[in-house]
Write a protein that holds these residues in place. Sequence first.
Motif, PDB file in Angstrom:
ATOM      1  N   UNK A  45      -3.527  -8.845 -19.226  1.00 60.93           N
ATOM      2  CA  UNK A  45      -3.042  -7.466 -19.301  1.00 60.93           C
ATOM      3  C   UNK A  45      -3.405  -6.713 -18.030  1.00 60.93           C
ATOM      4  N   UNK A  46      -2.404  -6.066 -17.441  1.00 57.81           N
ATOM      5  CA  UNK A  46      -2.643  -5.298 -16.215  1.00 57.81           C
ATOM      6  C   UNK A  46      -3.032  -3.865 -16.568  1.00 57.81           C
ATOM      7  N   UNK A  47      -4.101  -3.402 -15.959  1.00 53.59           N
ATOM      8  CA  UNK A  47      -4.522  -2.010 -16.132  1.00 53.59           C
ATOM      9  C   UNK A  47      -4.493  -1.246 -14.815  1.00 53.59           C
ATOM     10  N   UNK A  48      -4.395  -1.969 -13.708  1.00 52.17           N
ATOM     11  CA  UNK A  48      -4.368  -1.331 -12.391  1.00 52.17           C
ATOM     12  C   UNK A  48      -2.976  -1.499 -11.771  1.00 52.17           C
ATOM     13  N   UNK A  49      -2.520  -0.422 -11.135  1.00 51.97           N
ATOM     14  CA  UNK A  49      -1.186  -0.413 -10.539  1.00 51.97           C
ATOM     15  C   UNK A  49      -1.045  -1.500  -9.474  1.00 51.97           C
ATOM     16  N   UNK A  50      -2.068  -1.683  -8.653  1.00 51.98           N
ATOM     17  CA  UNK A  50      -2.000  -2.682  -7.586  1.00 51.98           C
ATOM     18  C   UNK A  50      -1.756  -4.073  -8.164  1.00 51.98           C
ATOM     19  N   UNK A  51      -2.472  -4.402  -9.250  1.00 49.90           N
ATOM     20  CA  UNK A  51      -2.324  -5.730  -9.841  1.00 49.90           C
ATOM     21  C   UNK A  51      -0.908  -5.942 -10.391  1.00 49.90           C
ATOM     22  N   UNK A  52      -0.343  -4.890 -11.010  1.00 45.24           N
ATOM     23  CA  UNK A  52       1.002  -5.006 -11.575  1.00 45.24           C
ATOM     24  C   UNK A  52       2.045  -5.196 -10.473  1.00 45.24           C
ATOM     25  N   UNK A  53       1.956  -4.386  -9.401  1.00 50.38           N
ATOM     26  CA  UNK A  53       2.920  -4.485  -8.300  1.00 50.38           C
ATOM     27  C   UNK A  53       2.757  -5.823  -7.579  1.00 50.38           C
ATOM     28  N   UNK A  54       1.530  -6.247  -7.427  1.00 51.53           N
ATOM     29  CA  UNK A  54       1.262  -7.523  -6.757  1.00 51.53           C
ATOM     30  C   UNK A  54       1.830  -8.690  -7.561  1.00 51.53           C
ATOM     31  N   UNK A  55       1.751  -8.597  -8.896  1.00 49.30           N
ATOM     32  CA  UNK A  55       2.268  -9.656  -9.760  1.00 49.30           C
ATOM     33  C   UNK A  55       3.801  -9.673  -9.767  1.00 49.30           C
ATOM     34  N   UNK A  56       4.406  -8.492  -9.914  1.00 49.21           N
ATOM     35  CA  UNK A  56       5.864  -8.409  -9.988  1.00 49.21           C
ATOM     36  C   UNK A  56       6.526  -8.597  -8.625  1.00 49.21           C
ATOM     37  N   UNK A  57       5.797  -8.198  -7.572  1.00 48.48           N
ATOM     38  CA  UNK A  57       6.385  -8.170  -6.241  1.00 48.48           C
ATOM     39  C   UNK A  57       6.846  -6.760  -5.923  1.00 48.48           C
TER      40      UNK A  57
ATOM     41  N   UNK B 201       0.830  -1.208   0.000  1.00 50.08           N
ATOM     42  CA  UNK B 201       0.000   0.000   0.000  1.00 50.08           C
ATOM     43  C   UNK B 201       0.866   1.261   0.000  1.00 50.08           C
ATOM     44  N   UNK B 202       1.927   1.256   0.810  1.00 46.89           N
ATOM     45  CA  UNK B 202       2.821   2.418   0.865  1.00 46.89           C
ATOM     46  C   UNK B 202       3.525   2.632  -0.474  1.00 46.89           C
ATOM     47  N   UNK B 203       3.963   1.554  -1.078  1.00 45.83           N
ATOM     48  CA  UNK B 203       4.668   1.649  -2.360  1.00 45.83           C
ATOM     49  C   UNK B 203       3.746   2.176  -3.449  1.00 45.83           C
ATOM     50  N   UNK B 204       2.545   1.614  -3.529  1.00 47.07           N
ATOM     51  CA  UNK B 204       1.592   2.035  -4.560  1.00 47.07           C
ATOM     52  C   UNK B 204       1.205   3.499  -4.386  1.00 47.07           C
ATOM     53  N   UNK B 205       1.053   3.922  -3.148  1.00 43.09           N
ATOM     54  CA  UNK B 205       0.706   5.328  -2.892  1.00 43.09           C
ATOM     55  C   UNK B 205       1.758   6.269  -3.469  1.00 43.09           C
ATOM     56  N   UNK B 206       3.042   5.934  -3.301  1.00 43.03           N
ATOM     57  CA  UNK B 206       4.095   6.812  -3.798  1.00 43.03           C
ATOM     58  C   UNK B 206       4.275   6.690  -5.310  1.00 43.03           C
ATOM     59  N   UNK B 207       4.119   5.488  -5.867  1.00 47.69           N
ATOM     60  CA  UNK B 207       4.231   5.328  -7.316  1.00 47.69           C
ATOM     61  C   UNK B 207       3.126   6.112  -8.019  1.00 47.69           C
ATOM     62  N   UNK B 208       1.930   6.051  -7.468  1.00 44.66           N
ATOM     63  CA  UNK B 208       0.766   6.662  -8.109  1.00 44.66           C
ATOM     64  C   UNK B 208       0.856   8.179  -8.191  1.00 44.66           C
ATOM     65  N   UNK B 209       1.771   8.771  -7.426  1.00 44.87           N
ATOM     66  CA  UNK B 209       1.940  10.227  -7.467  1.00 44.87           C
ATOM     67  C   UNK B 209       2.360  10.683  -8.856  1.00 44.87           C
ATOM     68  N   UNK B 210       3.155   9.852  -9.536  1.00 44.53           N
ATOM     69  CA  UNK B 210       3.710  10.231 -10.839  1.00 44.53           C
ATOM     70  C   UNK B 210       3.071   9.379 -11.943  1.00 44.53           C
ATOM     71  N   UNK B 211       2.203   9.971 -12.768  1.00 43.22           N
ATOM     72  CA  UNK B 211       1.533   9.204 -13.832  1.00 43.22           C
ATOM     73  C   UNK B 211       2.518   8.567 -14.819  1.00 43.22           C
ATOM     74  N   UNK B 212       3.639   9.248 -15.103  1.00 41.34           N
ATOM     75  CA  UNK B 212       4.618   8.715 -16.048  1.00 41.34           C
ATOM     76  C   UNK B 212       5.263   7.443 -15.494  1.00 41.34           C
ATOM     77  N   UNK B 213       5.616   7.465 -14.207  1.00 35.24           N
ATOM     78  CA  UNK B 213       6.216   6.290 -13.574  1.00 35.24           C
ATOM     79  C   UNK B 213       5.210   5.145 -13.547  1.00 35.24           C
ATOM     80  N   UNK B 214       3.962   5.483 -13.249  1.00 34.98           N
ATOM     81  CA  UNK B 214       2.898   4.469 -13.207  1.00 34.98           C
ATOM     82  C   UNK B 214       2.724   3.808 -14.566  1.00 34.98           C
TER      83      UNK B 214
END
Length: 599
Positions: free
Chosen positions: A196-208, A166-179
Amino acid sequence: METDPKVLLLVNRPELASGLSAALEARAIPSLVLDHSDALYSFLNSRSVDGVVVENELPGFLTGIEILDRIYQDLLRPETILLAPRTNEIQERANDIGIAHVIDPSTSIEDLASHIESSLLRSDTRCARLKTEARHIVRRAGEIPAMPQVLVRIADHLDSGTSSIEEVIRDIAIDPKVTADLLKVANSPRFGASRTFTKLFDAVNYLGVHRSLSLIVSRSIASAQRRMSLHIPSIERLRYNQRSVLIASTAEVFAETFEGVSPDTAHVVGLLQDIGMLVLAKVFGRKYMSLQLRVRDVGHLRLEVLENEAFGVTHADVSAALLQMWDFPVSVVSLIGQHHSERIVGHAATVDQTVIHLMRVGEALANLADGHTQQRFPILSKLLSKYPKTEALSSMHKAIKRAKEASELLSVNVPKTDPVSSIVSGLSEEMLDQRDEQPIETVLTVPEREPPAPPPPAAPPSITANVISKPQAPPAAGGSQLHFLVVEDDQFIAQVIDRCLEVYSGKVTACQTIAEAKLHAPAADILFVDVHLGGEDGIQLIEQLRQEGCKAPIVVVSGDRTRSTVGNALLVGANDYVLKPFTEESIREKVDRHLELVR
């Protein structure tokens, strides 16, 4: 015996100075009271401390916040506490500068001492020990790509290793380009997702979490390196890319195979450890590039030693200063700054030594790409001695494969042919087994490869003479094809010259020794000869060829710019001289100039 201070005090009120110093002493925190800003600046330039307390209202022209601003501009980053009213103006400026804490000057001495103690205990806040000259070189470099603040936060997460998803996703989501970039990577074939991943949480959860953080930081670093390397010749840019990716991949593979440290962290520090080379190249230009070429031409020389002699700093010092400017975690800055140090210091010296050992393994493997294998292999062999032989060899092959994958993932251009691959393929367990029993010259043999016959496509060039056939282009005047002979012990340089000659008809023969060169010289139309051929002398080769009746134009290609070397080369029969690093245009200009002699 006097104890080094952990905290420096620059305050206006004598009663505050004495009272706070006593309160800190009672907490076993040695402090030093300074009476003016120059003393503070001088101390920080020569010593390392945990924290600095500065009162905003001081005698003289500068306020406390202006003094701290000056310190931060010079890349000095101790933990700082500013004693000032917490107005919006002061708080905003403190945030811009990077001042950690603003405390009201009316705070009691006991509360202030407690705050200092808690801030020092909360994290490793020790300012990295950076050389003054390294900070000045970074400042002299002028425009350097800024590291977005969101990436600094992500680097902090990667360093801590304890952040929640949750903490990681919160900070990644600040920058649309990084997301968007992370979603693109997660959906790439490299990671084989079934959807295909469209949500940030799903991508981070999959990659770790850790892999996601590492990918973001690594791709940002690679992007910054691309922008920082625009001022150096394309040849050197390719070499740097190959080197940094191979070091990072080797550190990562050996970390996951043998060591109890994060492979992702090892990859990031490996990618960063040589970034100071780009800064040194920008500031010192041809002088620095010539120094690098000298190291590549003479196998026993160490780059960091020559850097220190020439500039008073090493690329490790400059890398650390740059990372501190980018606000990377102190632990990362310290690792990078110490990767050439004999003695590792820090709060977690054992872990630091492990990571630095991994960085050195990667560096030693990457150094093999520069040739002079017999001189350089013993360094790698010694570093590998702590690992089982079979696993060590397997890990080197895996690292080379991982480096190729990482190059694609990070969008980094590297040479098409990696000379390290052919060198590692020639290693054996027996060689590693004998590493402590006999000199490396008696065991290091890279098997010769048979010349490729079409089809299949040509194999990568070996370290022996290699004839590279070209697509048929319009023939030279007189109907004959041009035959170029490249005498160069550095495979990478030979490959680059080969590429420069692709616009001409015919073939290129590359060789590394005088014996091979004399064998192929009679059929050559134009020769390119390096001066330093491992343990042999290119000038001696030119003299022998002229004595034996060779009439073809000879162009010397060397990083040696000394007047005596250039003069001797021309005296014995060289027609022209090209300094490394060179451009495609400079090589082709020499060919065009001398082409009339072979038509």
